[in-house]
Design an enzyme around this catalytic site. Structure first.
Site, short mmCIF file in Angstrom:
data_model
loop_
_atom_site.label_atom_id
_atom_site.label_comp_id
_atom_site.label_asym_id
_atom_site.label_seq_id
_atom_site.Cartn_x
_atom_site.Cartn_y
_atom_site.Cartn_z
N GLY A 127 105.62 30.65 -86.07
CA GLY A 127 104.62 31.39 -86.84
C GLY A 127 103.32 31.64 -86.11
O GLY A 127 102.31 31.95 -86.74
N GLY A 174 109.00 32.42 -82.50
CA GLY A 174 109.90 33.54 -82.22
C GLY A 174 109.08 34.75 -81.83
O GLY A 174 108.98 35.13 -80.67
N ARG A 175 108.44 35.34 -82.83
CA ARG A 175 107.72 36.60 -82.65
C ARG A 175 106.74 36.58 -81.47
O ARG A 175 106.74 37.50 -80.64
CB ARG A 175 106.94 36.91 -83.94
N TYR A 185 111.85 41.13 -84.35
CA TYR A 185 111.97 41.61 -85.74
C TYR A 185 111.90 43.13 -85.80
O TYR A 185 111.14 43.70 -86.59
CB TYR A 185 110.90 40.98 -86.64
N GLU A 203 108.60 25.97 -82.37
CA GLU A 203 109.72 26.92 -82.30
C GLU A 203 109.25 28.34 -82.65
O GLU A 203 109.68 28.90 -83.66
CB GLU A 203 110.88 26.47 -83.20
N CYS A 221 115.78 60.44 -95.14
CA CYS A 221 115.40 61.18 -96.34
C CYS A 221 114.80 60.22 -97.36
O CYS A 221 115.34 60.05 -98.47
CB CYS A 221 116.62 61.87 -96.94
C1 LIG Z 1 111.51 32.40 -88.54
C2 LIG Z 1 111.33 30.99 -88.20
C3 LIG Z 1 110.65 30.62 -87.03
C4 LIG Z 1 109.99 31.61 -86.12
O1 LIG Z 1 108.92 32.23 -86.75
P1 LIG Z 1 107.99 33.26 -85.93
O2 LIG Z 1 107.04 33.78 -86.94
O3 LIG Z 1 108.90 34.30 -85.38
O4 LIG Z 1 107.34 32.47 -84.84
C5 LIG Z 1 110.59 29.28 -86.73
N1 LIG Z 1 111.14 28.35 -87.55
C6 LIG Z 1 111.77 28.68 -88.68
C7 LIG Z 1 112.33 27.62 -89.54
C8 LIG Z 1 111.87 30.01 -89.06
O5 LIG Z 1 112.49 30.32 -90.20
#
Ligand SMILES: *Cc1c(COP(=O)(O)O)cnc(C)c1O
Length: 403
Positions: free
Chosen positions: A235, A273-274, A381, A271, A352
């Site tokens: 996050g 992601g984005r 995403y 952990e 559309c």
């Molecule tokens: C989606 C998710 C992440 C990654 O979140 P980002 O906003 O992409 O960093 C990490 N841990 C869990 C449990 C998630 O569901």
């Protein structure tokens, strides 16, 4: 700013090669290395695969991450195959018995358990498979003081949630875990929490401290000596309105080093992601048509939100860079090239539906049919959350630049 490798390809592709996703893997590599270097050496960095599970992306990250967070049986299979041998942490709500069985067969290293029933299912599946040690982290909705998160975009902790366990439920889980009473196969290795997304570094550090403190208290209260891991989730914020303003990994790394000193003997893990992959991807397309309606300008682009759903889900303007294409010489059509100059224009796709908007009333110096648009921050995403089959337009091309 668009990287030169992406720029070159984006202007060389023919119109029929568009739209195209272009990923700059050297840029991803450099970013991942910088993130890793900013973090204390003992901190474990997992990549949340759901942000972008494309194999070249997973493989580019491999030297810079400790492992991968996966959130379905499909992701377990996919990531195992793409990066064999990399540690996996299997999270996500509603894991089925079949998924758990398969994950155990594939030797998944960590299970992030989301409910009491899931813990029982996992224990049963492990016993059936005669596996006598399974490493579990309980996902907990660690309570946060109401002001701790500030203006977090998507708060998930300390409020009713389908994810994870409330603290009272954690108490009920302990008897099912070895080290806390049970002689079964499940070993409580740690606490996992993913409480919010879109947080800046100071807010992330506040949340991480709250989770680590909560884990320490649980472990002390129940004498849980094996509880040595604290996963504080992902996050880390990204700013779509300002692509150049990045999450402050240096400040975050420093704060996490301080946190680690306050929690000797515990392994801290994150952990994201984005924030790791969003910057490496571009969605490149061309302007098919330009028109006015009710006094407003619209540019109709090849492709749309069925390829890049991000602006529709997040209700933002996807950042972009214009790539003017001097096709005047090749503009063979016997009418004037449709164009707008010095006025706000709404960039829409070919679907559309009025929701197919990529950016709304954005000021442009000039935009003409045949010009190209490279949407930035399309590395996470984006393609993988989009409804590709709606309206049956062709799929984009995929280019993973690596030189
Ligand atoms: C989606 C998710 C992440 C990654 O979140 P980002 O906003 O992409 O960093 C990490 N841990 C869990 C449990 C998630 O569901």
């Amino acid at each position: 700013m668009i990287t030169s490798a992406v720029h070159t390809l984006a202007t060389e592709l023919t119109g029929d090669d568009l739209p195209a996703y272009v990923y700059d893997l050297p840029a991803l590599r450099a970013h991942a290395r910088a993130v890793r270097d900013a973090l204390p050496p003992g901190l474990e960095l997992y990549y949340a695969a759901k942000a972008n599970p494309a194999p070249p992306v997973l493989r580019t990250l491999a030297p810079h991450v400790t492992g991968y967070e996966v959130a379905s049986g499909g992701e377990v299979e996919h990531v195992r195959a793409a990066v064999p041998g990399a540690p996996l942490a299997f999270g996500g709500p509603g894991k089925t018995e079949g998924e758990l069985r398969r994950a155990l067969t594939l030797g998944v290293e960590r299970f992030h358990v989301e409910s009491e029933q899931e813990l029982r299912l996992l224990a049963g599946v492990a016993e059936d498979a005669r596996i006598d040690a399974v490493d579990v982290l309980l996902r907990v909705n660690v309570p946060l003081a109401s002001d701790e998160l500030g203006g977090a975009a998507l708060a998930m902790g300390g409020r009713p949630s389908p994810f994870g366990l409330d603290p009272e439920a954690v108490q009920r889980c302990l008897p099912l875990l070895s080290g806390a009473g049970s002689r079964g196969p499940l070993r409580l290795r740690g606490i996992h929490a993913h409480l919010a997304s879109g947080l800046d570094a100071p807010a992330q550090l506040t949340v991480a401290a709250a989770i680590a403190d909560w884990a320490r208290k649980l472990s002390e209260r129940h004498g849980l000596d094996d509880l040595t891991e604290v996963n504080v989730g992902g996050g880390m914020g990204v700013d779509y309105a300002h692509p150049d303003r990045r999450f402050d990994w240096a400040a975050y790394g420093k704060g996490m080093a301080d946190l680690a000193l306050r929690h000797p003997g515990r392994t801290l893990r994150i952990e994201p992601g984005r924030a790791l992959t969003v910057y490496c991807g571009w969605y490149v397309t061309e302007v098919l048509d330009i028109k006015h309606s009710g006094g407003e300008a619209f540019a109709v682009l090849r492709g749309g939100t069925h390829h890049i759903r991000t602006p529709a889900t997040k209700q933002h303007d996807q950042p972009f860079q214009l790539l003017p294409m001097d096709t005047t010489a090749t503009w063979t059509r016997p009418w004037a090239r449709p164009a707008v100059r010095e006025e706000p224009v709404t960039l829409v796709g070919q679907l559309c539906t009025p929701k197919d908007v990529l950016a709304r009333r954005v000021q442009v110096p000039e935009l003409r049919a045949g010009d190209r648009v490279a949407f930035a921050m399309a590395g996470a995403y984006a393609w993988n959350i989009s409804h590709h089959d709606f309206l049956m337009h062709p799929r984009p091309g995929f280019h993973y630049l690596d030189t």
